[in-house]
Design a protein around this motif. Structure first.
Motif, short mmCIF file in Angstrom:
data_model
loop_
_atom_site.label_atom_id
_atom_site.label_comp_id
_atom_site.label_asym_id
_atom_site.label_seq_id
_atom_site.Cartn_x
_atom_site.Cartn_y
_atom_site.Cartn_z
N ILE A 195 0.86 -1.18 0.00
CA ILE A 195 0.00 0.00 0.00
C ILE A 195 0.90 1.23 0.00
CG2 ILE A 195 -1.71 1.35 1.29
CD1 ILE A 195 -2.60 -1.29 2.61
N GLY A 196 0.59 2.16 -0.89
CA GLY A 196 1.29 3.43 -0.92
C GLY A 196 0.35 4.54 -0.50
N ILE A 197 0.80 5.33 0.47
CA ILE A 197 0.02 6.48 0.93
C ILE A 197 0.94 7.68 0.78
CG2 ILE A 197 -1.27 7.50 2.84
CD1 ILE A 197 -1.36 4.65 4.07
N ASP A 198 0.66 8.47 -0.23
CA ASP A 198 1.58 9.56 -0.50
C ASP A 198 0.98 10.56 -1.47
OD1 ASP A 198 4.05 10.95 -0.42
OD2 ASP A 198 5.05 9.03 -0.17
N SER A 199 1.84 11.40 -2.00
CA SER A 199 1.42 12.40 -2.97
C SER A 199 1.02 11.71 -4.26
CB SER A 199 2.56 13.38 -3.24
OG SER A 199 3.61 12.70 -3.90
N PRO A 200 0.18 12.36 -5.07
CA PRO A 200 -0.26 11.75 -6.33
C PRO A 200 0.89 11.43 -7.28
CG PRO A 200 -1.52 13.74 -5.86
CD PRO A 200 -0.45 13.64 -4.84
N VAL A 201 2.00 12.12 -7.13
CA VAL A 201 3.11 11.95 -8.08
C VAL A 201 3.71 10.56 -8.01
CG1 VAL A 201 5.38 12.81 -8.72
CG2 VAL A 201 3.61 14.41 -8.01
N TRP A 202 3.92 10.04 -6.80
CA TRP A 202 4.58 8.74 -6.74
C TRP A 202 3.92 7.75 -5.79
CZ3 TRP A 202 7.59 7.13 -2.45
CH2 TRP A 202 7.81 8.09 -1.47
N CYS A 203 2.62 7.79 -5.72
CA CYS A 203 1.88 6.88 -4.85
C CYS A 203 2.04 5.43 -5.29
CB CYS A 203 0.41 7.27 -4.83
SG CYS A 203 -0.48 6.55 -3.47
N GLU A 204 1.92 5.15 -6.60
CA GLU A 204 2.09 3.79 -7.10
C GLU A 204 3.52 3.30 -6.84
OE1 GLU A 204 0.57 6.16 -8.90
OE2 GLU A 204 -1.15 5.33 -9.94
N GLU A 205 4.49 4.20 -6.97
CA GLU A 205 5.88 3.83 -6.70
C GLU A 205 6.05 3.44 -5.23
OE1 GLU A 205 10.21 5.97 -6.55
OE2 GLU A 205 8.84 6.59 -8.14
N ALA A 206 5.39 4.16 -4.34
CA ALA A 206 5.45 3.83 -2.91
C ALA A 206 4.84 2.46 -2.66
CB ALA A 206 4.73 4.89 -2.09
N ALA A 207 3.72 2.16 -3.32
CA ALA A 207 3.09 0.85 -3.17
C ALA A 207 4.01 -0.25 -3.69
CB ALA A 207 1.75 0.82 -3.89
N THR A 208 4.67 0.02 -4.82
CA THR A 208 5.58 -0.97 -5.40
C THR A 208 6.77 -1.22 -4.47
OG1 THR A 208 4.91 -0.45 -7.63
CG2 THR A 208 7.08 -1.45 -7.38
N THR A 264 5.13 9.43 6.72
CA THR A 264 4.63 9.98 7.98
C THR A 264 5.69 9.83 9.05
OG1 THR A 264 3.66 7.91 8.73
CG2 THR A 264 2.24 9.33 7.41
N SER A 265 5.54 10.60 10.08
CA SER A 265 6.50 10.51 11.18
C SER A 265 6.01 9.58 12.28
CB SER A 265 6.76 11.91 11.76
OG SER A 265 5.54 12.46 12.21
N GLY A 266 4.76 9.19 12.22
CA GLY A 266 4.18 8.36 13.27
C GLY A 266 4.27 6.87 12.97
N THR A 267 3.41 6.12 13.65
CA THR A 267 3.41 4.67 13.51
C THR A 267 2.28 4.18 12.62
OG1 THR A 267 2.02 4.41 15.47
CG2 THR A 267 4.42 4.39 15.82
N GLU A 268 1.70 5.06 11.82
CA GLU A 268 0.53 4.68 11.02
C GLU A 268 0.79 3.45 10.15
OE1 GLU A 268 1.59 7.90 11.02
OE2 GLU A 268 -0.10 9.11 11.70
N ALA A 269 1.93 3.42 9.46
CA ALA A 269 2.22 2.30 8.56
C ALA A 269 2.26 0.98 9.33
CB ALA A 269 3.53 2.53 7.82
N PHE A 270 2.94 0.97 10.46
CA PHE A 270 3.02 -0.24 11.28
C PHE A 270 1.63 -0.66 11.77
CE2 PHE A 270 3.20 -2.23 15.47
CZ PHE A 270 3.96 -3.36 15.17
#
Length: 183
Positions: free
Chosen positions: A70-83, A99-105
């Protein structure tokens, strides 16, 4: 912006056909964009909302043959983050978010618990929870399956329906928080 990258890890032959058929079916889900194919086993798509993403991840986890990023980011590279997030083990969900928090975990942990619930489900449990997910109440679902309300209640309990419902709500909430932290 939300995106998903799914990598087929099943043992079936004709993997490309399975991946294409799966992508065709998954992109009919509400809020799921058109899938892009990244080779024989990999697909990626943008998703409109945390609830649509959670529904998509649940469908992939139910199959049991997909590694998910799962990529959670700006529209520019969201798919890249997921990859970059996608792993190699079927049933695993990895998240990449700026993010700076623990959201991803927390999101990964929530989907790990949901994957466990889904993996233990029998065919009867899948039928029962599928009807509930479509918005039927227990009486309507029981009638559709030709069983008593009590039998329906027992199937839902054995299938972990209450845990799935709570986990779904938690996943949507955490995804919304993570997405909101990026704006």
């Amino acid at each position: 912006m939300l995106a998903v990258h799914a990598r087929y890890r099943g043992r079936e032959v004709r993997r490309a056909d399975i991946v294409r058929r799966s992508a065709d079916a998954l992109q009919t889900m509400e809020g799921v964009g058109e899938f892009t194919f990244l080779g024989v086993e990999d697909i990626t798509a943008r998703v409109d909302s945390p609830s649509a993403l959670t529904d998509l991840i649940m469908a992939l986890l139910s199959d049991g043959n997909w590694a998910i990023g799962i990529g959670i980011d700006s529209p520019v590279w969201c798919e890249e983050a997921a990859t970059k997030a996608v792993g190699t083990r079927a049933g695993a969900v990895h998240v990449r978010a700026d993010t700076s928090g623990t959201e991803a975990f927390d999101i990964e942990a929530t989907f790990a618990l949901l994957a466990h619930v889904l993996a233990k489900r029998t065919l009867e449990g899948r039928e029962a929870t599928s009807l509930m997910r479509r918005g039927l109440n227990q009486n309507e679902a029981a009638a559709k399956l030709g069983i008593s309300k009590q039998a329906m209640s027992q199937r839902l309990q054995a299938a972990g329906w209450s845990a799935e419902s709570a986990g779904w709500q938690l996943a949507v909430h955490l995804l919304a928080l993570a997405e909101g932290n990026l704006r």
